[in-house]
Design a protein around this motif. Structure first.
Motif, mmCIF file in Angstrom:
data_model
loop_
_atom_site.group_PDB
_atom_site.id
_atom_site.type_symbol
_atom_site.label_atom_id
_atom_site.label_comp_id
_atom_site.label_asym_id
_atom_site.label_seq_id
_atom_site.Cartn_x
_atom_site.Cartn_y
_atom_site.Cartn_z
ATOM 1 N N ARG A 299 -11.836 46.550 102.719
ATOM 2 C CA ARG A 299 -10.958 47.617 103.197
ATOM 3 C C ARG A 299 -10.941 48.795 102.228
ATOM 4 N N VAL A 300 -10.884 48.489 100.932
ATOM 5 C CA VAL A 300 -10.879 49.553 99.927
ATOM 6 C C VAL A 300 -12.208 50.305 99.938
ATOM 7 N N GLU A 301 -13.324 49.567 99.996
ATOM 8 C CA GLU A 301 -14.634 50.222 99.997
ATOM 9 C C GLU A 301 -14.803 51.121 101.219
ATOM 10 N N LEU A 302 -14.318 50.679 102.369
ATOM 11 C CA LEU A 302 -14.393 51.506 103.576
ATOM 12 C C LEU A 302 -13.543 52.760 103.447
ATOM 13 N N GLU A 303 -12.382 52.619 102.842
ATOM 14 C CA GLU A 303 -11.508 53.774 102.673
ATOM 15 C C GLU A 303 -12.136 54.791 101.726
ATOM 16 N N VAL A 304 -12.704 54.302 100.633
ATOM 17 C CA VAL A 304 -13.370 55.187 99.687
ATOM 18 C C VAL A 304 -14.535 55.909 100.365
ATOM 19 N N TYR A 305 -15.329 55.162 101.113
ATOM 20 C CA TYR A 305 -16.501 55.758 101.762
ATOM 21 C C TYR A 305 -16.073 56.821 102.784
ATOM 22 N N ALA A 306 -15.036 56.527 103.555
ATOM 23 C CA ALA A 306 -14.576 57.479 104.564
ATOM 24 C C ALA A 306 -14.077 58.767 103.920
ATOM 25 N N VAL A 311 -15.718 61.049 106.925
ATOM 26 C CA VAL A 311 -16.001 60.445 108.224
ATOM 27 C C VAL A 311 -14.767 59.674 108.668
ATOM 28 N N GLY A 312 -14.788 59.217 109.910
ATOM 29 C CA GLY A 312 -13.632 58.519 110.445
ATOM 30 C C GLY A 312 -13.329 57.229 109.709
ATOM 31 N N ALA A 313 -12.064 56.912 109.614
ATOM 32 C CA ALA A 313 -11.655 55.689 108.928
ATOM 33 C C ALA A 313 -12.034 54.467 109.760
ATOM 34 N N VAL A 314 -12.381 53.385 109.089
ATOM 35 C CA VAL A 314 -12.700 52.114 109.728
ATOM 36 C C VAL A 314 -11.791 51.049 109.137
ATOM 37 N N LYS A 315 -11.104 50.323 110.011
ATOM 38 C CA LYS A 315 -10.221 49.240 109.580
ATOM 39 C C LYS A 315 -10.960 47.916 109.758
ATOM 40 N N PRO A 316 -11.252 47.189 108.677
ATOM 41 C CA PRO A 316 -11.958 45.912 108.833
ATOM 42 C C PRO A 316 -11.035 44.830 109.381
ATOM 43 N N ILE A 317 -11.616 43.845 110.057
ATOM 44 C CA ILE A 317 -10.836 42.721 110.567
ATOM 45 C C ILE A 317 -11.504 41.406 110.183
ATOM 46 N N VAL A 318 -10.688 40.356 110.215
ATOM 47 C CA VAL A 318 -11.120 38.993 109.914
ATOM 48 C C VAL A 318 -11.031 38.181 111.200
ATOM 49 N N LEU A 319 -12.069 37.409 111.501
ATOM 50 C CA LEU A 319 -12.067 36.507 112.648
ATOM 51 C C LEU A 319 -11.966 35.073 112.152
ATOM 52 N N VAL A 320 -10.928 34.385 112.573
ATOM 53 C CA VAL A 320 -10.736 32.976 112.237
ATOM 54 C C VAL A 320 -10.974 32.157 113.500
ATOM 55 N N ILE A 321 -11.946 31.247 113.458
ATOM 56 C CA ILE A 321 -12.289 30.433 114.626
ATOM 57 C C ILE A 321 -11.593 29.080 114.483
ATOM 58 N N ALA A 322 -10.622 28.837 115.345
ATOM 59 C CA ALA A 322 -9.821 27.608 115.282
ATOM 60 C C ALA A 322 -10.432 26.512 116.153
ATOM 61 N N GLY A 425 -25.749 51.732 102.063
ATOM 62 C CA GLY A 425 -26.184 51.473 100.699
ATOM 63 C C GLY A 425 -25.109 50.845 99.846
ATOM 64 N N ILE A 426 -23.934 50.617 100.429
ATOM 65 C CA ILE A 426 -22.827 49.969 99.727
ATOM 66 C C ILE A 426 -22.749 48.533 100.230
ATOM 67 N N ALA A 427 -22.982 47.582 99.335
ATOM 68 C CA ALA A 427 -23.150 46.185 99.741
ATOM 69 C C ALA A 427 -21.974 45.672 100.561
ATOM 70 N N ALA A 428 -20.758 45.962 100.140
ATOM 71 C CA ALA A 428 -19.583 45.428 100.827
ATOM 72 C C ALA A 428 -19.455 45.961 102.243
ATOM 73 N N PRO A 794 -17.159 67.363 90.392
ATOM 74 C CA PRO A 794 -17.027 67.738 91.805
ATOM 75 C C PRO A 794 -17.158 66.554 92.751
ATOM 76 N N ALA A 795 -16.356 66.591 93.817
ATOM 77 C CA ALA A 795 -16.434 65.583 94.873
ATOM 78 C C ALA A 795 -17.641 65.865 95.755
ATOM 79 N N LYS A 796 -18.040 64.852 96.511
ATOM 80 C CA LYS A 796 -19.136 65.027 97.452
ATOM 81 C C LYS A 796 -18.770 66.112 98.458
#
Length: 898
Positions: A299-306, A311-322, A425-428, A794-796
């Motif tokens: 989540r942090v890496e996505l926020e930094v990248y956005a 670019v638009g924000a992306v909210k990661p999710i977790v899938l738990v298979i019961a 190019g960002i592993a996470a 300077p920022a990108k």
């Protein structure tokens, strides 16, 4: 017809921006249409024999009509390929009628949207014919009136139908609605389709249609051609999966991974983890905790990248298979309890299982893709169906035993899509995490065999990583904090951002300060009528009066009032802050008067690794990985008469190679390759090698060409400075939650891991926090903070500065910007052994020219000249001065890049 249809393939591939496997599929369809020209009453056995001569892996159509399967891995783009198929068949062969089958209501509705112009994922963008007359979309709900309205000379009709609906209407032999007479069209919908002589059937998720009663009914329509698309081209059987016999092109997950079209799945386990002595419940809870720690890091890496890339924000999710609904309920209670991460996910978890209809469940799951929707954890029970193809699934926790390969790849397949359309190019961000348990691991180990469709990466978490949480730090210009301007959005549990105690204005004056700042920076709806050439113009009485008037007008339009003298005082104070805490970076647009001076120098190829075996008949087929396996008979006929032309044709396909400008060099290089091959084999064998390996040979030659590229930046551009200054941008960093902000004057103990640390304590930096890539950069910051009037990193996107390398135009952001009493400096720090690197020199050339234009503008308007410093890392020490560095490393000339 063949030549014309091939032209359509290239045009459609370009306009729809098809990926390589999509374009290859279109090329294969082009060949199929040559082998099997459109026609309903063709001999099925003869058609199969004709296909097998070119595609011997096809042993059975599996239908009562010619039907071929394109097996493309999830995430590669099957829906876009459907649009390409429709466009090609209509433009190249005049086909006007298509029936698209969807396996579920959710996919049915998505397909309708995707074939509708103006929707976000429209599958036919840029095709001129469909812009003028878009396809008529006919469904099971509107066919009565849409079919009658679609009977125009040029219109094409895309019928989109849900197979489940056909199945339900077939039950007990009852009369079907689609078979009932419709007065509006003069016949039944079914008879209307059956009577078409050019109906093409497209089957989405084709593995869902084998043995279906509805599909058997569709065979009565006798379509001229069936096109099947799926990521899993096999049917589940009690003993083992049975592969499709009509796969004409197979692009499995392994190739999609290698080509970077999807996320990299990684099996996650703990370092030194032993399940012995732990109950199943304890193991599950450990896995859930590990998954959430991974999730928060992503989540942090996505926020930094956005933030960095705007670019638009992306909210990661977790899938738990019961395992079942009872197990899912237990997991819900655990995740919602206060003891699970202090209750942070109480309102961020949903349970989706068999208690709701599948289509309703998938529709609910689709909503979690939205960044503004709160769900971060989805508990799922055996409902991993197609249709839930979100791009923000990053972590999968399978807590039930996988009992089939299909289930495994469905689970992984749901998380393969990349949120930004390609890898970053960002592993996470580019990785899909699968937190494995014992039984699932057995299936994963099977998937890691050399002949598996995918080789899975392993990710082992050290205990120190498990105990470490990552946070986002938003570093804003100190100016906006001092003005009391609050950020538009807040970062996740992050330091940095707005600190009220730093604000120079109280609540009643912050609105005036914000409006003043936005007006100066040209971001408000009020202003001076035109951008100012410099911030110094703000000190002119007429500009100051115009600024006060503009701010007062904006203040009143917001429904506020205040004493005129107080407003004027706040505007004046804000203006002084802006002048003190900004380095003026002009927005420069350079328009070349003449073509850029660049090209390739003549050179001798290194052919030491150009060693190819002459292919035999069988080897020829196995080398072609595209599925077009029987090409040996065509090889001698299609290759150019002149051997060199084969390589030249492949080279001019690169964007940076123009035939008119480089023809002499291209034929020289191609001749070197031809002579090299002819010295080792006959001309006939050389033709085979060139035809089979022409693209990889061209890539190898092109790579060597890049080492001999020369370029000179423009010396006589028409330069337009559209703004004399730009607002400083926010930067976003990630850091370990428990790690403090370090004093930049002191080197960290682990200098080799410099990029992980966040530094503060600056006196003259325009930002409160900074990160450095090396200790040399940190030491230069010490020098700048001691001697410069102000400085920052300077920022990108802060500079509109581009350079040319590897045949592309790329963005360049220098390491530092600093202002002294006499000049403004753009500074780059490089390792001493890279000072003559071709890309470093290309960046320097671009920066030197930018500084020349910026200097001309600044001196014209009373500002300071610009200079570019390219400093080797070993020249930086804390006892050097800026002036000494400038004397030794100021770049004032443009060098030829060779």
């Amino acid at each position: 017809m063949r030549k014309d249809s091939g032209r359509h393939v290239g045009a459609i591939a370009a306009r729809l921006s098809l990926r390589a496997p999509q374009q290859r599929s279109l090329e294969i369809l082009d060949r199929i249409m040559e082998i099997l020209p459109p026609g309903k009453e063709s001999d099925l056995a003869a058609a199969l024999a004709a296909i097998r001569r070119e595609f011997p892996q096809v042993s059975d159509f599996g239908r009562g009509f010619p039907s071929l399967c394109f097996a493309l891995a999830t995430g590669v783009g099957k829906t876009r390929l459907m649009g390409a198929f429709v466009a090609y068949l209509h433009l190249a062969h005049g086909i006007r009628n298509f029936l698209v089958l969807a396996p579920s209501l959710t996919i049915h509705d998505k397909l309708i949207a995707d074939f509708t112009p103006g929707t976000p994922k429209y599958v036919l963008p840029g095709i001129q014919q469909f812009s003028i007359e878009p396809p008529v979309i006919v469904t099971g709900e509107n066919f009565a009136y849409r079919v009658g309205g679609a009977r125009t000379r040029h219109a094409i009709t895309v019928n989109i139908f849900n197979v489940a609906k056909i199945n339900s209407e077939m039950r007990d032999g009852r009369s079907l609605r689609i078979r009932s007479l419709r007065e509006e069209i003069g016949e039944s919908y079914f008879d209307h389709l059956a009577g078409l002589d050019d109906l093409v059937l497209i089957m989405d998720e084709a593995h869902r249609y084998r043995g279906s009663a509805g599909v058997r009914a569709i065979e009565a329509l006798k379509p001229t051609l069936g096109l099947e698309l799926t990521a899993t081209p096999f049917v589940e059987a009690p003993r083992r999966p049975v592969p499709f016999a009509n796969v004409v092109f197979d692009y499995p997950l392994g190739r999609a991974l290698a080509d970077g079209f999807v996320k990299e799945p990684a099996v996650v386990t703990r370092e030194n983890f032993h399940p012995a002595g732990k109950s199943p419940g304890e193991i599950e809870e450990i896995k859930l905790h590990d998954a959430i720690r991974l999730h928060e890091g992503v989540r942090v890496e996505l926020e930094v990248y956005a933030r960095e890339n705007r670019v638009g924000a992306v909210k990661p999710i977790v899938l738990v298979i019961a395992r079942d609904t009872s197990h899912a309920a237990e997991l819900m209670r655990l995740i919602r309890s206060p003891r699970f991460f202090d209750g942070r996910f109480t309102n961020k978890v949903i349970q989706v299982d068999s208690s709701v209809r599948e289509d309703e469940a998938v529709e609910r799951l689709l909503k979690v893709e939205r960044a503004d929707e709160p769900t971060e954890i989805v508990i799922h029970v055996n409902m991993l169906r197609e249709g839930w193809d979100v791009n923000n699934l990053y972590t999968i926790v399978p807590l039930r035993a996988g009992n089939s390969n299909t289930l495994v790849w469905q689970a992984i397949g749901r998380g393969l899509r990349l949120p930004y359309g390609g890898r970053t190019g960002i592993a996470a961000i580019d990785r899909l995490n699968i937190v494995a348990h014992d039984r699932f691991q057995e299936i994963v180990e099977e998937a890691r065999r050399p002949d598996s469709p995918a080789r899975l990466e392993q990710l082992v978490l050290a205990e120190s990583q498990l105990q470490q949480s990552t946070v986002t730090v938003v570093s804003r210009p100190r100016l906006v904090d001092w003005l009391g301007i609050e950020p538009e959005g807040s970062a996740s549990n992050a330091p940095g951002g707005f600190h009220e105690e730093q604000a120079s204005f109280g609540d009643d004056k912050r609105a005036i300060a914000r409006l003043t700042y936005e007006t100066i920076m040209g971001e408000a709806t009020v202003g001076f009528g035109a951008p100012l050439p410099s911030l110094g113009h703000l000190m002119r009485p007429e500009i100051r009066d115009a600024l006060i008037s503009a701010v007062a007008s904006g203040y009143r339009s917001a429904g506020r009032e205040g004493p005129a003298d107080e407003l004027a005082a706040v505007v004046t104070d804000t203006t002084e802050f802006v002048l003190q805490e900004t380095i003026e970076i002009p927005l420069i647009l350079a328009v070349p008067k003449n073509e850029a001076k660049w090209g390739y120098r003549s050179f001798r190829l290194d052919l030491s690794r150009f060693s190819y075996e002459v292919p035999t008949e069988n080897l020829w087929a196995t080398h072609l990985r595209t599925g077009q396996v029987d090409r040996i008979g065509a090889a001698a006929a299609v290759i150019e008469e002149r051997l060199d032309n084969c390589i030249v044709d492949a080279l001019v396909a690169f964007d940076d190679v123009a035939y008119e400008e480089h023809a002499e060099l291209l034929y020289d290089l191609a001749g070197q390759v031809s002579r090299h091959l002819l010295s080792r084999m006959s001309e006939r064998d050389a033709r085979k090698v060139l035809w089979l390996h022409r693209h990889e040979i061209a890539r190898a030659v092109h790579a060597q060409m890049q080492e001999h590229l020369w370029q000179e930046a423009h010396a006589d551009d028409d330069v337009v400075v559209t703004r004399g200054y730009t607002a400083l941008r926010e930067r976003t960093f990630s850091k370990a939650m428990d790690e403090p902000v370090l004093d930049f004057r002191l080197p960290p103990a682990d200098k080799g891991n410099m990029a992980r640390h966040l530094f503060g304590g600056f006196a003259r930096c325009l930002y409160a926090e900074e990160k450095f890539h090396s200790d040399a950069e940190r030491m230069l910051a010490v020098v700048l903070d001691r001697e410069a009037l102000k400085w920052f990193r300077p920022a990108k996107g802060q500079f509109q500065l581009r350079y040319r390398a590897e045949g592309q135009e790329l963005d360049y952001q220098p390491d530092f910007v600093a202002e002294t009493g006499t000049r403004t400096l753009m500074i780059e720090v490089k390792a001493s052994d890279r000072m003559d690197d071709r890309i470093v020199l290309a960046k320097r050339n671009a920066a030197v020219h930018w500084c020349r234009h910026a200097t001309g503008h600044a001196l014209k308007h009373g500002g300071k000249p610009w200079g570019y410093l390219l400093i080797p890392h070993d020249a930086i020490a804390e006892n050097v001065t800026i002036e000494a560095l400038a004397r030794c490393h100021m770049e004032g000339r443009v060098l030829r890049v060779v």
